[in-house]
Structure formats: C-alpha cells, structure tokens
Design a protein around this motif. Structure first.
Motif: not given
Lengths: 165, 314
Positions: B29-39
């Motif tokens: 979503p707009r304005g988010a701080v999106y953490g894209f996690l994964g090994p």
C-alpha cells in the motif's frame, strides 16, 4: 552524518523529458576520456606517426623508385611531409586503430554490465536503444576526430617549413 | 490514483528448470514501509529485478504506482529510487561524478540544479566530505551510502531497496535506518528487502515473507503481532507446584522447564488474567521469583512460517 537535519532540499522539480539533450552523451564522453587507460591508448596511436617520422629521418629509406608496396609511402616521406600521416595511417588502420577502438567499445556495455552500473542506468530509466545509440556515438565520434587529427597534426609544422626534412 | 504502490499478480520467473519466483502476488500500500523478508536464495532479489523491469517475468504482471509495468516504465521509473544487488559505480570516478552521471542519464532531471541536488543527496547520507574521493577508495559502508544517495537525487514516490544495510557496521545500520525512516516520513513508500528481522521490527509497517520462491505471508506488522499468542512464564524454585497451580487455573500447554538455577514454568493463559495467576501462585505459597507475559518474537513467527531456521534454504 547529518541525517534528518540536513540542508534544505534544493528545488528538485521534474522537468519535462527533453526530446534532445547532449547531457548523457557528454557524460558518456567524460566516462571514456576520464580513464587514464584510454588516454594511454590514444597516446600510443599518436606516437606512431612521430616514430615513423623520426625513423625515416634517422635511417632514410633507400629510394622512392623501389616499386610498389607500402615502401613507396615511407620513401616519399623524405620529399613530402604529408606522407608521414599517410604512412602512419597505412600502418595503423589494419591493426592498431581497430584494436584501440575495440578495447574501448568492448568495454562500453560489457564493462558497465560487469560493474553492475548497467542495472542502475536501466532503472533510471535509460531506454535500451537510447543507451546503445549514445554509447555508439560516444565511441565513433571521437575516433573519427582522432583519425583526422592524426592526418593533420604531422602535416601542420611541415606546411610552414616544407624543406625541413 | 491506485491504492497500492506495488502490486503484482502471479509474478513468476523460471530459470531453465528452476523456478526462482513462483506466482507472487504482492500488494504494497502507498505510504507503507514494506519489509520484504526471506532467507537467502528465496527469490527476493529476482522479484525486485522483475519489478524494476531489469528482467522480464516468465508469467504474471505487475504495476508500480498504479501504472502497468514494462509499458509505462518511462513514466514510472523516474519516480522510483532503486538499490539493487548492492552498490555499483565506476571505481575511477569520484562519488560526486558517479552521481552526476546517473543524473545525466535521467531525462526528467533539471541540469541546472544537478550540482545542488547531488550535493544535497551526498550531504544527506554524510558523504559530502568524501565527495571528491574516487569510488575505489570508498569503504563498503560509504559505497552503500552512495547507492542510497543515488536514490535521493530526485523526489521519489517509491523506493525499492534491496538489502540496504548489507555489510554495514551497527552504527552505519542505524544511520541507514534513520535515513529510511526520514524518507518514509517525507511520504515515500519504501519496499525494503532484508533478512534481518530486527530491521523489520524497527521500521516496517507491513511484512511480506518469501520462502522458496513463494510469498508465504503478507500482512501489516500489527496484524501479524496480534495473531501471536502470548505465553506466561513463571520463574520459581518449585516448578512442580507452580505447574499444578497453573493447570488448576485453566492454563493450557503447561510446561515445566528445569534449567540450572533458573527453573521456569510456561503456559498459554487463554482467558485467564495474568494478575489472577500471580495472586493464585502467591496464595498457594509458590515462591515466585519472576513473572512475565511473553509474546513470541518475529523470529519465532517466521521460523514457523518458513518451517525452518532462518538462514537455511533449500
């Protein structure tokens, strides 16, 4: 590190994408001529006519009427300075010049890809065609200039004193 | 305007036989701080490369800032700042010259303000003093900062950062984090790939977890936290008695852990109020040394999502 309290942001307004701009082209030229390696290559190319001129001065060829072949050029140098550049070009055209251009041209895209700078250029974004055209122009134009400079520089002093040799 | 800054449907990338990214449906979503996690090797970087149009997807589609992507890349990408697969610059050019070159390539950048903008970006990451140094002489932390500065040359609506704190010392990590927070506060959407959970806990509002090429979870961090079931933990010298009291109160999954010098009993309190548990323990004469309600941390949640240790990947 001044993180949040940095200086106020300069006016960073997007301008309309310009149809024509030489900025990226100039940056590309700067990239080529900002490298010492490329200057060394050009210096070697520029040294060839000088070496030929000095060599023919020190060890003059046996004579102009020796028959065909590249020797004719070298023999003619003693009588006309214009032939220095022609002789140098005949020596350089088949090998040295293509070699120098190939080393720069080969580095143009592959070098950027290897460094990883290509992905940053592509995400700026620079369209693939534009990138290739700019790279091509940045290599071809200066090389054309260097050839013309090469043919002209050795003749220039000789025009003033045609009997120097 | 579309609600989401990044969206994709069924994004897939296959390299010969190996499926690197398998049907990923992102929604940032707009304005988010999106953490894209994964090994490591879970397909984060491949996904990001597809998002930026550096490689074409095998299947699926995606949009950035509400515009379909490869078609509108010319309009969208100037508003997107990206850091992909670590910093990469020309080693024989100075930091400033490198940024000027990137700026020169951007046709929407105003050449008249180029110098001011480059210096401002360098100042923001604390590199102004080293602006004239050649990139070759930069330390890893400085390189990473230069790459961050490159994303700040123009005002951006979306930042896609692939492991921005990779290779940084704790001090540098913290500085980068505060830069990212400042950028997000300016209104930019940030998509941040990382394998550091602490980073996510501190700055992210949304989380997406990749595992073996699939997006196994995607939710606001608050929601993930709410799903986490807290446990009570009682430190005591008489674990057996404590366990009996807890069970008597209706606490489930009571476990008595006997460690050297620190015996503890844990359990799921369910609807039982913590203060009641303490009162009951004291009433029954169980010596309580410590009492805590512990929510499982992100690490435990992600291990349960990915089904294995965080740094192991198939």
């Amino acid at each position: 590190m001044s993180v949040v309290e940095a200086t106020p942001a300069p006016i960073a307004q997007r301008v309309k994408p310009r149809r024509f701009s030489t900025r990226f082209y100039r940056s590309e030229l700067m990239l080529i001529f900002g490298r010492r390696r490329n200057w060394a290559g050009l210096a070697v190319l520029a040294a060839v006519p000088l070496i030929i001129a000095v060599a023919t001065k020190v060890w003059p060829p046996t004579g102009p009427a020796n028959g065909g072949g590249p020797d004719t050029f070298f023999a003619s140098i003693t009588s006309n300075g214009l032939f220095v550049s022609l002789a140098a070009l005949t020596a350089e055209l088949p090998l040295f010049l293509p070699l120098a251009v190939a080393s720069i041209a080969g580095d143009a895209v592959a070098g950027e890809a290897n460094l990883g700078t290509l992905r940053y250029l592509l995400s700026v974004p620079v369209q693939r065609t534009r990138l290739l055209l700019v790279k091509y122009a940045a290599i071809v134009a200066p090389m054309g200039c260097s050839v013309s400079v090469e043919t002209n520089i050795p003749t220039a002093p000789r025009a003033e004193s045609p009997t120097a040799m | 305007m579309d609600e989401s800054a990044v969206s994709s449907t069924g994004l897939t990338k296959r390299f010969r036989r190996q499926v690197a990214v398998d049907g990923v449906d992102l929604a940032v979503p707009r304005g988010a701080v999106y953490g894209f996690l994964g090994p490591n090797g879970s397909g984060k970087t491949t996904t990001i490369r597809m998002l930026l149009g550096l490689i074409g997807p095998t299947a699926g589609s995606h949009a950035l800032l509400g515009r379909d992507m490869p078609q509108h890349s010319g309009d969208v990408l100037p508003r997107v700042g990206a850091l992909v697969e670590g910093p990469a610059f020309h080693p024989y050019l100075s930091g400033r010259a490198n940024l000027l070159r990137l700026d020169a390539a951007d046709r929407t950048a105003d050449p008249r303000t180029a110098r001011a903008r480059v210096d401002h970006a360098l100042d923001r990451v604390g590199l102004l003093a080293a602006a004239r140094k050649r990139y070759r002489a930069y330390s890893l932390g400085m390189r990473q900062r230069l790459a961050l500065a490159a994303t700040m040359l123009m005002p951006r609506d979306l930042l896609i950062l692939d492991e921005p704190t990779n290779g940084l010392d704790p001090q540098g990590t913290r500085e980068v984090r505060s830069i990212i927070s400042a950028l997000a506060a300016d209104g930019a959407t940030v998509m941040l790939s990382t394998h550091l959970l602490s980073e996510v806990e501190q700055i992210c509002t949304h989380v997406g977890v990749m595992h073996l090429g699939k997006l196994v979870a995607q939710a606001p961090l608050v929601q993930l936290r709410a799903q986490a079931v807290p446990r009570v933990r009682v430190d005591t010298a008489q674990p057996e008695d404590a366990a009996r009291v807890l069970t008597g109160l209706g606490v489930t999954e009571v476990e008595a852990r006997v460690e050297a010098g620190a015996d503890a009993v844990t359990g799921l309190p369910g609807d039982v109020a913590p203060e009641k548990i303490v009162a009951a323990l004291v009433h029954d004469g169980v010596p309580v040394r410590g009492f805590a309600v512990v929510a499982p941390d992100l690490e435990e949640m992600f291990v349960s999502l990915t089904g294995e240790g965080f740094d192991v990947s198939g």
